[in-house]
Design an enzyme around this catalytic site. Sequence first.
Site, short mmCIF file in Angstrom:
data_model
loop_
_atom_site.label_atom_id
_atom_site.label_comp_id
_atom_site.label_asym_id
_atom_site.label_seq_id
_atom_site.Cartn_x
_atom_site.Cartn_y
_atom_site.Cartn_z
N LYS A 50 65.07 24.44 13.19
CA LYS A 50 65.71 23.13 13.11
C LYS A 50 67.01 23.28 12.34
CE LYS A 50 64.16 20.33 9.98
NZ LYS A 50 65.34 20.22 9.07
N ASP A 102 59.61 17.25 6.51
CA ASP A 102 60.28 17.49 7.79
C ASP A 102 59.36 18.03 8.88
OD1 ASP A 102 59.92 19.89 6.49
OD2 ASP A 102 61.88 20.72 7.02
#
Length: 280
Positions: free
Chosen positions: A11, A137
């Site tokens: 990510k 996250d």
Amino acid sequence: MQVYKIKSYAKINISLGILSKLKSKIHKIESLFSFIDLHDEIFIKKINSKNHKIIFYGKFSKGIFKNNTISTLLKLLDKKLCGQKYLIKINKKIPCKSGMGGGSMNASSILKFLVKNQKLNISSKEITKISSKIGSDVVFGLRNKTSILYGNGKIKYLNNKINLYALLIKPDFGCSTKTIYNNVRTFSKPIFNKNKRIIINHKFLSYLKNDLEEPAFKKYPILKKIKAFMEDLDKVLFVNMTGSGSTIVGYFITKKTALNAIKVLNKKYKNYWCILSKTI
């Protein structure tokens, strides 16, 4: 028993704004993030054992603690797994402490697999709750889509892809997320408004920034030098640090210009990890 192979994608924060610091000492942030085709390889199979077995190997497997995002996930899921244990091997291709959420994305990738392929009876609400217990996250990796995280914690998944080539460079050290956040001294106003339409084109992307660069660059001046060097690369669209570092990412529109740029970057920083990837 059958061995399953899944990909756990890295990510990247295309932008990251620090809006405020809450009384709980957690920072209120907003971010435009995406995923690139750099990924860890995860192999999973059922085993007849009293305990789960987790094995990390590969270039970036050193320094991972016994208690990690995957072990935490499996502890949270044990009752749902009804005694079934798994052998999980992870080929680490995403550097640790690089700002790319490698560990969190490993957990979310395995959670997705177990829910879908092993048909675990878990509601969407439970999945979100489990994700939050592992890391803030982890939830982002459940869909692997370019998304906006708003300051209120809501996520908007975008249908349109960014379609950019990402040139990544990481020095021979990582950044502590806690340390970098603890050194944040200023806050930004929100860029993204849920009720306001924003056209995410190349011009808009080039104006975005990462507020964590200031404390990261103060602690590690070499990161600032790397960014400045990359901003002078031919045809680079923009350059930002991802997450709390220490990876700096330069974005390009075409593969040809990105390939030319990585030659220059490799020549300048011979001893640093440097690869070319693409948003997915």
